[in-house]
Design a protein around this motif. Structure first.
Motif, PDB file in Angstrom:
ATOM      1  N   ASP A 158     -48.797  12.973   8.967  1.00 31.34           N
ATOM      2  CA  ASP A 158     -47.445  12.504   8.681  1.00 31.34           C
ATOM      3  C   ASP A 158     -46.830  11.977   9.978  1.00 31.34           C
ATOM      4  O   ASP A 158     -45.954  12.600  10.578  1.00 31.34           O
ATOM      5  N   HIS A 159     -47.288  10.799  10.401  1.00 32.85           N
ATOM      6  CA  HIS A 159     -46.863  10.264  11.692  1.00 32.85           C
ATOM      7  C   HIS A 159     -45.393   9.838  11.665  1.00 32.85           C
ATOM      8  O   HIS A 159     -44.671  10.058  12.641  1.00 32.85           O
ATOM      9  N   HIS A 160     -44.968   9.246  10.560  1.00 34.59           N
ATOM     10  CA  HIS A 160     -43.557   8.871  10.445  1.00 34.59           C
ATOM     11  C   HIS A 160     -42.670  10.115  10.490  1.00 34.59           C
ATOM     12  O   HIS A 160     -41.614  10.108  11.146  1.00 34.59           O
ATOM     13  N   GLY A 161     -43.073  11.151   9.782  1.00 33.68           N
ATOM     14  CA  GLY A 161     -42.291  12.387   9.776  1.00 33.68           C
ATOM     15  C   GLY A 161     -42.206  13.006  11.159  1.00 33.68           C
ATOM     16  O   GLY A 161     -41.144  13.487  11.573  1.00 33.68           O
ATOM     17  N   ALA A 162     -43.331  12.985  11.886  1.00 34.31           N
ATOM     18  CA  ALA A 162     -43.345  13.535  13.239  1.00 34.31           C
ATOM     19  C   ALA A 162     -42.399  12.747  14.144  1.00 34.31           C
ATOM     20  O   ALA A 162     -41.594  13.328  14.895  1.00 34.31           O
ATOM     21  N   ILE A 163     -42.480  11.433  14.064  1.00 28.98           N
ATOM     22  CA  ILE A 163     -41.624  10.589  14.902  1.00 28.98           C
ATOM     23  C   ILE A 163     -40.155  10.799  14.561  1.00 28.98           C
ATOM     24  O   ILE A 163     -39.295  10.882  15.448  1.00 28.98           O
ATOM     25  N   ASN A 164     -39.846  10.919  13.269  1.00 29.62           N
ATOM     26  CA  ASN A 164     -38.458  11.172  12.875  1.00 29.62           C
ATOM     27  C   ASN A 164     -37.956  12.499  13.434  1.00 29.62           C
ATOM     28  O   ASN A 164     -36.810  12.606  13.892  1.00 29.62           O
ATOM     29  N   ASP A 165     -38.812  13.520  13.399  1.00 30.92           N
ATOM     30  CA  ASP A 165     -38.419  14.825  13.936  1.00 30.92           C
ATOM     31  C   ASP A 165     -38.228  14.761  15.446  1.00 30.92           C
ATOM     32  O   ASP A 165     -37.315  15.386  15.998  1.00 30.92           O
ATOM     33  N   TRP A 166     -39.084  14.000  16.129  1.00 32.27           N
ATOM     34  CA  TRP A 166     -38.925  13.860  17.582  1.00 32.27           C
ATOM     35  C   TRP A 166     -37.656  13.092  17.919  1.00 32.27           C
ATOM     36  O   TRP A 166     -36.978  13.401  18.904  1.00 32.27           O
ATOM     37  N   PHE A 167     -37.310  12.091  17.099  1.00 34.60           N
ATOM     38  CA  PHE A 167     -36.069  11.370  17.325  1.00 34.60           C
ATOM     39  C   PHE A 167     -34.863  12.300  17.122  1.00 34.60           C
ATOM     40  O   PHE A 167     -33.872  12.226  17.867  1.00 34.60           O
ATOM     41  N   ALA A 168     -34.943  13.170  16.119  1.00 37.04           N
ATOM     42  CA  ALA A 168     -33.855  14.131  15.898  1.00 37.04           C
ATOM     43  C   ALA A 168     -33.732  15.070  17.085  1.00 37.04           C
ATOM     44  O   ALA A 168     -32.614  15.411  17.520  1.00 37.04           O
ATOM     45  N   LEU A 169     -34.880  15.493  17.639  1.00 40.53           N
ATOM     46  CA  LEU A 169     -34.858  16.344  18.826  1.00 40.53           C
ATOM     47  C   LEU A 169     -34.277  15.584  20.010  1.00 40.53           C
ATOM     48  O   LEU A 169     -33.479  16.130  20.782  1.00 40.53           O
ATOM     49  N   LEU A 170     -34.647  14.316  20.151  1.00 37.26           N
ATOM     50  CA  LEU A 170     -34.129  13.510  21.248  1.00 37.26           C
ATOM     51  C   LEU A 170     -32.613  13.372  21.151  1.00 37.26           C
ATOM     52  O   LEU A 170     -31.903  13.428  22.166  1.00 37.26           O
ATOM     53  N   ALA A 171     -32.108  13.202  19.941  1.00 39.83           N
ATOM     54  CA  ALA A 171     -30.658  13.075  19.749  1.00 39.83           C
ATOM     55  C   ALA A 171     -29.927  14.354  20.138  1.00 39.83           C
ATOM     56  O   ALA A 171     -28.762  14.312  20.556  1.00 39.83           O
ATOM     57  N   ASP A 172     -30.592  15.493  20.002  1.00 38.99           N
ATOM     58  CA  ASP A 172     -29.991  16.779  20.367  1.00 38.99           C
ATOM     59  C   ASP A 172     -30.294  17.183  21.800  1.00 38.99           C
ATOM     60  O   ASP A 172     -29.839  18.234  22.259  1.00 38.99           O
ATOM     61  N   THR A 173     -31.088  16.385  22.494  1.00 40.44           N
ATOM     62  CA  THR A 173     -31.502  16.735  23.854  1.00 40.44           C
ATOM     63  C   THR A 173     -30.358  16.496  24.836  1.00 40.44           C
ATOM     64  O   THR A 173     -29.778  15.420  24.854  1.00 40.44           O
ATOM     65  N   PRO A 174     -30.040  17.491  25.655  1.00 43.45           N
ATOM     66  CA  PRO A 174     -28.964  17.299  26.639  1.00 43.45           C
ATOM     67  C   PRO A 174     -29.378  16.301  27.716  1.00 43.45           C
ATOM     68  O   PRO A 174     -30.557  16.206  28.065  1.00 43.45           O
ATOM     69  N   GLN A 175     -28.416  15.573  28.237  1.00 45.00           N
ATOM     70  CA  GLN A 175     -28.700  14.646  29.321  1.00 45.00           C
ATOM     71  C   GLN A 175     -29.317  15.384  30.500  1.00 45.00           C
ATOM     72  O   GLN A 175     -28.855  16.448  30.895  1.00 45.00           O
ATOM     73  N   GLY A 176     -30.386  14.809  31.044  1.00 46.41           N
ATOM     74  CA  GLY A 176     -31.024  15.407  32.209  1.00 46.41           C
ATOM     75  C   GLY A 176     -32.009  16.496  31.885  1.00 46.41           C
ATOM     76  O   GLY A 176     -32.598  17.078  32.803  1.00 46.41           O
ATOM     77  N   ALA A 177     -32.215  16.803  30.604  1.00 45.18           N
ATOM     78  CA  ALA A 177     -33.191  17.835  30.263  1.00 45.18           C
ATOM     79  C   ALA A 177     -34.566  17.395  30.751  1.00 45.18           C
ATOM     80  O   ALA A 177     -34.953  16.238  30.588  1.00 45.18           O
ATOM     81  N   PRO A 178     -35.331  18.298  31.370  1.00 40.06           N
ATOM     82  CA  PRO A 178     -36.607  17.905  31.978  1.00 40.06           C
ATOM     83  C   PRO A 178     -37.613  17.332  30.996  1.00 40.06           C
ATOM     84  O   PRO A 178     -38.529  16.634  31.409  1.00 40.06           O
ATOM     85  N   TRP A 179     -37.459  17.614  29.714  1.00 45.74           N
ATOM     86  CA  TRP A 179     -38.441  17.125  28.750  1.00 45.74           C
ATOM     87  C   TRP A 179     -38.058  15.775  28.130  1.00 45.74           C
ATOM     88  O   TRP A 179     -38.820  15.210  27.372  1.00 45.74           O
ATOM     89  N   GLU A 180     -36.890  15.231  28.480  1.00 43.11           N
ATOM     90  CA  GLU A 180     -36.430  14.000  27.826  1.00 43.11           C
ATOM     91  C   GLU A 180     -37.416  12.846  28.021  1.00 43.11           C
ATOM     92  O   GLU A 180     -37.795  12.160  27.060  1.00 43.11           O
ATOM     93  N   ALA A 181     -37.842  12.623  29.265  1.00 47.35           N
ATOM     94  CA  ALA A 181     -38.746  11.497  29.542  1.00 47.35           C
ATOM     95  C   ALA A 181     -40.077  11.665  28.818  1.00 47.35           C
ATOM     96  O   ALA A 181     -40.621  10.705  28.252  1.00 47.35           O
ATOM     97  N   ASP A 182     -40.616  12.888  28.815  1.00 48.56           N
ATOM     98  CA  ASP A 182     -41.890  13.141  28.132  1.00 48.56           C
ATOM     99  C   ASP A 182     -41.750  12.964  26.626  1.00 48.56           C
ATOM    100  O   ASP A 182     -42.676  12.476  25.959  1.00 48.56           O
ATOM    101  N   LEU A 183     -40.609  13.367  26.091  1.00 46.06           N
ATOM    102  CA  LEU A 183     -40.379  13.218  24.652  1.00 46.06           C
ATOM    103  C   LEU A 183     -40.319  11.739  24.275  1.00 46.06           C
ATOM    104  O   LEU A 183     -40.924  11.313  23.277  1.00 46.06           O
ATOM    105  N   ARG A 184     -39.633  10.950  25.068  1.00 45.45           N
ATOM    106  CA  ARG A 184     -39.582   9.510  24.807  1.00 45.45           C
ATOM    107  C   ARG A 184     -40.981   8.894  24.890  1.00 45.45           C
ATOM    108  O   ARG A 184     -41.352   8.045  24.079  1.00 45.45           O
ATOM    109  N   ARG A 185     -41.749   9.341  25.876  1.00 46.01           N
ATOM    110  CA  ARG A 185     -43.099   8.817  26.055  1.00 46.01           C
ATOM    111  C   ARG A 185     -43.983   9.197  24.868  1.00 46.01           C
ATOM    112  O   ARG A 185     -44.796   8.400  24.400  1.00 46.01           O
ATOM    113  N   THR A 186     -43.823  10.406  24.365  1.00 46.22           N
ATOM    114  CA  THR A 186     -44.593  10.837  23.196  1.00 46.22           C
ATOM    115  C   THR A 186     -44.278   9.963  21.989  1.00 46.22           C
ATOM    116  O   THR A 186     -45.182   9.506  21.278  1.00 46.22           O
ATOM    117  N   ILE A 187     -42.994   9.731  21.750  1.00 40.49           N
ATOM    118  CA  ILE A 187     -42.590   8.881  20.622  1.00 40.49           C
ATOM    119  C   ILE A 187     -43.195   7.485  20.769  1.00 40.49           C
ATOM    120  O   ILE A 187     -43.742   6.919  19.812  1.00 40.49           O
TER     121      ILE A 187
END
Length: 312
Positions: A158-187
């Motif tokens: 379910d690649h679309h579902g995974a990407i949608n969930d990662w986008f939802a996580l990205l929207a909730d990610t605080p600015q400067g969180a250490p995982w933000e860049a890696d999360l964007r790269r994963t998407i």
């Protein structure tokens, strides 16, 4: 401290007051929890920080024997083992911690991650999934559990579902969180692999502003000072301001010599050096902080990156 004196000379009265207030109001508050940083900043006694990682690990293991009912002790051991790529050992320690502190979502997701990393065959073992589910049941916003549950969807096709969930996580990610860049790269990478266009969505999705209590130590706003505090500090004669700031930096360094396990103070020292324009000394503080606290390397580097410390 000659460099300090020369850099202070170029600072405005307001900047001096802010830096003075930063020292006066220095607190031991822990910043926003970093992706893989579960160990408390004072988990390793200062006397045991002079040697290498193996000695620190032995000290943490000894602590769990002397404090077998301390969730903090088992958490610190789990984080240290994880950083040393001993994932089975990390999972064992986190299992002990979750028994002692079963309502901690962060502990359950840390346990799940250790189980994932320690699995040679199954990319999402049932025991890891159970830990992530427990974390989500306790805190639906737990970022690590959300990330790995989306990974499970991707693994299941379910690649679309995974990407949608990662986008939802990205929207909730605080600015400067250490995982933000890696999360964007994963998407981005998953989108490329499965020919799913994510470019425009990535461009539109921004990390949300940090709440005051989420700010990392390195970037957290100074509590106070009031306008009167700043005015009082800025009205001191320049020579007295220089002496005050120089004395505060020296005092911070002295406290770190006495207790090199205080990771927050290493971060504050880096912040002070950057504020003064002493980038080389900030880089040295990062190096010294890592040498004293190998288990906190990830946290120190992440906060140094927020500050712009060279080499971070």
């Amino acid at each position: 401290m000659s460099d300090t004196k020369s850099m202070i000379g170029g600072m405005t009265g307001t900047n001096r007051a802010i830096l003075i207030a930063a020292f006066v109001l220095l607190a031991a508050a822990i910043g926003y929890a970093i992706w893989r940083d579960s160990a408390p900043s004072g988990a390793i006694p200062a006397a045991q920080n002079a040697a290498g990682p193996s000695d620190q690990l032995a000290a943490l293991e000894a602590r769990t024997k002397s404090e077998p009912n301390s969730a903090e002790a088992w958490t610190a051991l789990g984080a240290a083992r994880f950083d040393l790529s001993n994932f089975a050992g990390a999972a064992a320690a986190y299992e002990k911690a979750t028994v002692l502190s079963p309502e901690s979502a962060g502990l359950w997701s840390a346990l799940g991650e250790a189980r994932v990393m320690g699995s040679d065959s199954d990319p999402m073992p049932a025991a890891a999934l159970a830990a992530f589910d427990k974390a989500i049941a306790l805190d639906a916003k737990d970022p690590r559990a959300r990330y790995f549950l989306a990974v499970k969807k991707d693994i299941g096709g379910d690649h679309h579902g995974a990407i949608n969930d990662w986008f939802a996580l990205l929207a909730d990610t605080p600015q400067g969180a250490p995982w933000e860049a890696d999360l964007r790269r994963t998407i981005e990478q998953v989108g490329q692999i499965h020919k799913i266009d994510v470019t425009s969505r990535l461009a539109r999705t921004q990390a949300r502003p940090l709440a005051a209590d989420e700010m990392p130590v390195a970037a957290r706003a100074i509590p106070g000072p009031s306008r009167s505090d700043m005015e009082a500090a800025s009205q001191l004669p320049k020579g007295q301001q220089d002496q005050m700031i120089e004395g505060m930096v020296s005092g911070l360094e002295a406290k770190l010599k006495a207790n090199p396990a205080d990771v927050d103070r290493w971060i504050m020292l880096m912040r002070s050096r950057i504020t003064l324009g002493e980038t080389a000394k900030a880089a040295q503080a990062l190096k010294d902080g890592i040498a004293a606290n190998p288990a906190a390397t990830g946290r120190l580097k992440a906060q140094a990156q927020l500050l712009g410390v060279p080499g971070a």
